[in-house]
Design an enzyme around this catalytic site. Sequence first.
Site, PDB file in Angstrom:
ATOM      1  N   HIS A   1      48.699  26.169  79.803  1.00 15.00           N
ATOM      2  CA  HIS A   1      49.913  26.582  79.088  1.00 15.00           C
ATOM      3  C   HIS A   1      50.635  27.512  80.052  1.00 15.00           C
ATOM      4  O   HIS A   1      50.356  28.704  80.112  1.00 15.00           O
ATOM      5  CB  HIS A   1      49.556  27.302  77.791  1.00 15.00           C
TER       6      HIS A   1
ATOM      7  N   THR B   1      58.876  35.659  72.305  1.00 18.70           N
ATOM      8  CA  THR B   1      59.023  34.396  71.564  1.00 18.70           C
ATOM      9  C   THR B   1      58.231  34.550  70.267  1.00 18.70           C
ATOM     10  O   THR B   1      57.212  35.237  70.240  1.00 18.70           O
ATOM     11  CB  THR B   1      58.466  33.185  72.346  1.00 18.70           C
TER      12      THR B   1
ATOM     13  N   ARG C   1      52.234  34.811  83.197  1.00 14.35           N
ATOM     14  CA  ARG C   1      51.171  34.934  82.199  1.00 14.35           C
ATOM     15  C   ARG C   1      49.877  35.428  82.851  1.00 14.35           C
ATOM     16  O   ARG C   1      49.114  36.166  82.252  1.00 14.35           O
ATOM     17  CB  ARG C   1      50.930  33.583  81.527  1.00 14.35           C
TER      18      ARG C   1
ATOM     19  N   ARG D   1      58.242  21.482  72.530  1.00 12.90           N
ATOM     20  CA  ARG D   1      59.484  21.702  73.285  1.00 12.90           C
ATOM     21  C   ARG D   1      59.846  20.425  74.055  1.00 12.90           C
ATOM     22  O   ARG D   1      61.006  20.008  74.079  1.00 12.90           O
ATOM     23  CB  ARG D   1      59.309  22.859  74.276  1.00 12.90           C
TER      24      ARG D   1
ATOM     25  N   ASP E   1      50.039  52.186  60.654  1.00 14.97           N
ATOM     26  CA  ASP E   1      51.301  52.244  59.911  1.00 14.97           C
ATOM     27  C   ASP E   1      52.041  50.923  59.960  1.00 14.97           C
ATOM     28  O   ASP E   1      52.531  50.408  58.952  1.00 14.97           O
ATOM     29  CB  ASP E   1      52.205  53.364  60.453  1.00 14.97           C
ATOM     30  N   LYS E   2      52.116  50.378  61.146  1.00 10.70           N
ATOM     31  CA  LYS E   2      52.785  49.071  61.330  1.00 10.70           C
ATOM     32  C   LYS E   2      52.088  48.029  60.444  1.00 10.70           C
ATOM     33  O   LYS E   2      52.727  47.241  59.739  1.00 10.70           O
ATOM     34  CB  LYS E   2      52.699  48.703  62.816  1.00 10.70           C
TER      35      LYS E   2
ATOM     36  N   ASP F   1      54.293  23.748  74.046  1.00 10.45           N
ATOM     37  CA  ASP F   1      55.016  23.122  75.171  1.00 10.45           C
ATOM     38  C   ASP F   1      55.340  21.665  74.830  1.00 10.45           C
ATOM     39  O   ASP F   1      56.422  21.166  75.147  1.00 10.45           O
ATOM     40  CB  ASP F   1      54.178  23.136  76.460  1.00 10.45           C
TER      41      ASP F   1
HETATM   42  P1  NAD Z   1      53.476  42.339  70.414  1.00 10.91           P
HETATM   43  O1  NAD Z   1      53.439  43.439  71.403  1.00 10.91           O
HETATM   44  O2  NAD Z   1      54.678  42.219  69.527  1.00 10.91           O
HETATM   45  O3  NAD Z   1      52.195  42.406  69.457  1.00 10.91           O
HETATM   46  C1  NAD Z   1      50.905  42.627  69.932  1.00 10.91           C
HETATM   47  C2  NAD Z   1      50.130  43.294  68.832  1.00 10.91           C
HETATM   48  O4  NAD Z   1      48.777  43.433  69.243  1.00 10.91           O
HETATM   49  C3  NAD Z   1      50.645  44.720  68.514  1.00 10.91           C
HETATM   50  O5  NAD Z   1      50.964  44.831  67.142  1.00 10.91           O
HETATM   51  C4  NAD Z   1      49.488  45.616  68.928  1.00 10.91           C
HETATM   52  O6  NAD Z   1      49.373  46.771  68.107  1.00 10.91           O
HETATM   53  C5  NAD Z   1      48.311  44.665  68.719  1.00 10.91           C
HETATM   54  N1  NAD Z   1      47.117  45.131  69.390  1.00 10.91           N
HETATM   55  C6  NAD Z   1      47.003  45.674  70.606  1.00 10.91           C
HETATM   56  N2  NAD Z   1      45.724  46.019  70.830  1.00 10.91           N
HETATM   57  C7  NAD Z   1      45.015  45.690  69.737  1.00 10.91           C
HETATM   58  C8  NAD Z   1      43.656  45.792  69.360  1.00 10.91           C
HETATM   59  N3  NAD Z   1      42.737  46.323  70.195  1.00 10.91           N
HETATM   60  N4  NAD Z   1      43.283  45.361  68.156  1.00 10.91           N
HETATM   61  C9  NAD Z   1      44.183  44.840  67.314  1.00 10.91           C
HETATM   62  N5  NAD Z   1      45.486  44.713  67.601  1.00 10.91           N
HETATM   63  C10 NAD Z   1      45.898  45.125  68.808  1.00 10.91           C
HETATM   64  O7  NAD Z   1      53.260  40.987  71.240  1.00 10.91           O
HETATM   65  P2  NAD Z   1      53.636  39.507  70.757  1.00 10.91           P
HETATM   66  O8  NAD Z   1      55.019  39.170  71.171  1.00 10.91           O
HETATM   67  O9  NAD Z   1      53.239  39.340  69.340  1.00 10.91           O
HETATM   68  O10 NAD Z   1      52.643  38.650  71.682  1.00 10.91           O
HETATM   69  C11 NAD Z   1      51.256  38.702  71.451  1.00 10.91           C
HETATM   70  C12 NAD Z   1      50.496  37.826  72.442  1.00 10.91           C
HETATM   71  O11 NAD Z   1      50.803  36.458  72.211  1.00 10.91           O
HETATM   72  C13 NAD Z   1      50.861  38.097  73.911  1.00 10.91           C
HETATM   73  O12 NAD Z   1      49.691  38.020  74.706  1.00 10.91           O
HETATM   74  C14 NAD Z   1      51.800  36.960  74.239  1.00 10.91           C
HETATM   75  O13 NAD Z   1      51.878  36.687  75.633  1.00 10.91           O
HETATM   76  C15 NAD Z   1      51.150  35.843  73.456  1.00 10.91           C
HETATM   77  N6  NAD Z   1      51.993  34.655  73.203  1.00 10.91           N
HETATM   78  C16 NAD Z   1      51.376  33.460  73.338  1.00 10.91           C
HETATM   79  C17 NAD Z   1      52.089  32.292  73.135  1.00 10.91           C
HETATM   80  C18 NAD Z   1      51.405  30.983  73.341  1.00 10.91           C
HETATM   81  O14 NAD Z   1      52.050  29.930  73.335  1.00 10.91           O
HETATM   82  N7  NAD Z   1      50.092  30.959  73.518  1.00 10.91           N
HETATM   83  C19 NAD Z   1      53.444  32.349  72.759  1.00 10.91           C
HETATM   84  C20 NAD Z   1      54.033  33.601  72.593  1.00 10.91           C
HETATM   85  C21 NAD Z   1      53.295  34.763  72.827  1.00 10.91           C
END
Ligand code: NAD
Length: 350
Positions: free
Chosen positions: A210, A265, A123, A186, A73-74, A183
């Site tokens: 990171h 973020t 992390r 930033r 749905d999302k 990073d």
């Molecule tokens: P979120 O919870 O908003 O979104 C995660 C999404 O993943 C959800 O929509 C969920 O339904 C989906 N998901 C879960 N299991 C799944 C699967 N098996 N198949 C497909 N989709 C699936 O989280 P977010 O805020 O978007 O963060 C996502 C990731 O990005 C996290 O691990 C976060 O730590 C990471 N992140 C990384 C950086 C970076 O600099 N590398 C920066 C910000 C966030």
Amino acid sequence: MHKSSSSSSFGPGGLDLSQTFFNPIPNAAPPSPTKRHTKISVVGVGNVGMAVAQTVLTQGLADELALVDAKPDKLRGEMLDLQHAAAFLPRTKIHASVDYAVSAGSDLVIVTAGARQNPGETRLNLIEKNCALFKTIIPPLVKHSRHSILMIVSNPVDILTYVAWKLSGFPANRVIGSGTNLDSSRFRSLIADHLDVNAQDVQAYIVGEHGDSSVALWSSISIGGVPVLSFLERQQIEYEKETLENIHKEVVQSAYEVINLKGYTSWAIGYSVANLARSILRDQRRVQPVSVLARGLYGIDGGDVFLSLPAQLGRSGVMGVANVHLTEEEERQLKHSANTILEVQTQLRL
Ligand code: NAD
């Protein structure tokens, strides 16, 4: 779901006006056989995935965008919401499905799926959860896009990039973590604020993990071509080492601060990843700090480890890693960062 993802109600089975609406051009040549079509898939349509998707769309980086998530749905809601903006955006065909077949033939696959950091959580705490998830995500992506480049964003990004590399069987140049590109941005903006200059004129890299053990390469920072630290030393201008350390600390803390304030973020990581996508798909050959296989580079010899180094990015992925001069202290810190990641990695069962 896959079927209903078409962006138009016209077409097969619907009202096809294409033959009557336009007058044909006589003796028109067939379309060029050169493949210019670009497809990006984004896995995970949470905060980060949607920030990436909307930046990819506004910047016109792909002809086709496929969204994949586990929540139908999302997923459909996000797809429709983006499709409804078509009149204001460069033309991009948007699909969405819980079935990975929708990602078939991608040039670039961006993985943002996964649990995210909760306030106060590091992390590295996320590792077990997201590692298990990757075992269900990476194999079907590879099956449908054997020649794609994988860009990993989910955290802990360096370890998950290693996991994706192992699970995919892809050569290391086609598996990239978004790493410290964010990073470093930033970092550049904080230095720019500090010195009241434009961040785009500040060349500065954060390398390594990171996260908490990242390394600021102070010795190679330059502004408008002037190497900052050696300039200050030559001019015998006093600077406090503590001031520099505080700027780096602020970079490390900034993700935690945003998460504490708004819960996650999204915007900066969206721009950072779209910027990397542009470098790769448009063959820009820019040097950007991203997570790459670092074994054998800068004296890192403890094992296969992905961490950020200034890498040249182009259509084939990572084209090479820049040979930046590091001070002994910077090299020591980089090795420490590699060991921090390796310590966790050795506990993984893949
Ligand atoms: P979120 O919870 O908003 O979104 C995660 C999404 O993943 C959800 O929509 C969920 O339904 C989906 N998901 C879960 N299991 C799944 C699967 N098996 N198949 C497909 N989709 C699936 O989280 P977010 O805020 O978007 O963060 C996502 C990731 O990005 C996290 O691990 C976060 O730590 C990471 N992140 C990384 C950086 C970076 O600099 N590398 C920066 C910000 C966030």
